[in-house]
Design a protein around this motif. Structure first.
Motif, PDB file in Angstrom:
ATOM      1  N   GLU A  10      -0.919  -0.199 -18.646  1.00 37.06           N
ATOM      2  CA  GLU A  10      -0.542   1.194 -18.907  1.00 37.06           C
ATOM      3  C   GLU A  10      -1.354   2.154 -18.053  1.00 37.06           C
ATOM      4  N   LEU A  13       0.141   2.015 -14.618  1.00 38.51           N
ATOM      5  CA  LEU A  13       1.396   2.767 -14.609  1.00 38.51           C
ATOM      6  C   LEU A  13       1.126   4.266 -14.578  1.00 38.51           C
ATOM      7  N   GLU A  17       2.263   7.257 -12.011  1.00 36.34           N
ATOM      8  CA  GLU A  17       2.909   8.511 -12.423  1.00 36.34           C
ATOM      9  C   GLU A  17       2.271   9.681 -11.680  1.00 36.34           C
ATOM     10  N   VAL A  45       5.421  -3.916 -10.713  1.00 35.39           N
ATOM     11  CA  VAL A  45       6.686  -3.562 -11.354  1.00 35.39           C
ATOM     12  C   VAL A  45       7.587  -4.787 -11.516  1.00 35.39           C
ATOM     13  N   ARG A  55       7.305  -2.252 -19.291  1.00 33.90           N
ATOM     14  CA  ARG A  55       8.292  -1.402 -18.639  1.00 33.90           C
ATOM     15  C   ARG A  55       9.678  -1.452 -19.247  1.00 33.90           C
ATOM     16  N   PHE A  64       7.257   7.003 -19.623  1.00 29.96           N
ATOM     17  CA  PHE A  64       6.984   6.726 -18.221  1.00 29.96           C
ATOM     18  C   PHE A  64       8.102   7.221 -17.312  1.00 29.96           C
ATOM     19  N   PHE A  67       7.162   7.548 -13.668  1.00 25.98           N
ATOM     20  CA  PHE A  67       6.997   6.229 -13.075  1.00 25.98           C
ATOM     21  C   PHE A  67       8.344   5.676 -12.616  1.00 25.98           C
ATOM     22  N   TYR A  71       9.764   4.773  -8.979  1.00 29.55           N
ATOM     23  CA  TYR A  71      10.271   3.430  -8.694  1.00 29.55           C
ATOM     24  C   TYR A  71      11.617   3.488  -7.975  1.00 29.55           C
TER      25      TYR A  71
END
Length: 105
Positions: A10, A13, A17, A45, A55, A64, A67, A71
């Motif tokens: 986390e 991640l 972000e 990922v 995820r 997220f 994020f 992606y």
């Protein structure tokens, strides 16, 4: 996966972000970010354990959003440039992601 592992993921991640925020404010562009972080980002990922525990967990996805925005933008960038995508057999489909309060983007 242990709770400590999930917490570490986390944090990672959350770092990415912030990368989306850097791109949004145009401090750096995706070409530079790609050179610095592409392998680490896509390897994380596209990790099956990360996908199942963090995820692709529908309870966590809404937290997220940036994020996932990063992606899909980055994925498209690498496709257009014909750059390899680490673990590309585990690419996430946009239809599998919940954006915001239960709506898909």
């Amino acid at each position: 996966m242990e709770i400590e592992d999930v917490e570490a993921i986390e944090k990672y991640l959350n770092f990415f972000e912030r990368i989306q925020l850097i791109l949004d404010t145009q401090v750096l562009d995706l070409e530079i970010i790609d050179k610095l972080f592409a392998y680490r980002f896509f390897y994380l990922v596209h990790n099956p354990n990360v996908q199942s525990k963090v995820r692709l967990n529908s309870d966590m996805q809404p937290y997220f959003c940036s994020f996932f925005e990063l992606y899909f933008t980055w994925l498209e960038y690498r496709r257009k440039k014909r750059l390899p995508i680490p673990r590309d057999e585990l690419i996430i489909k946009k239809s599998k992601v919940i954006f915001g309060a239960g709506t898909s983007n």
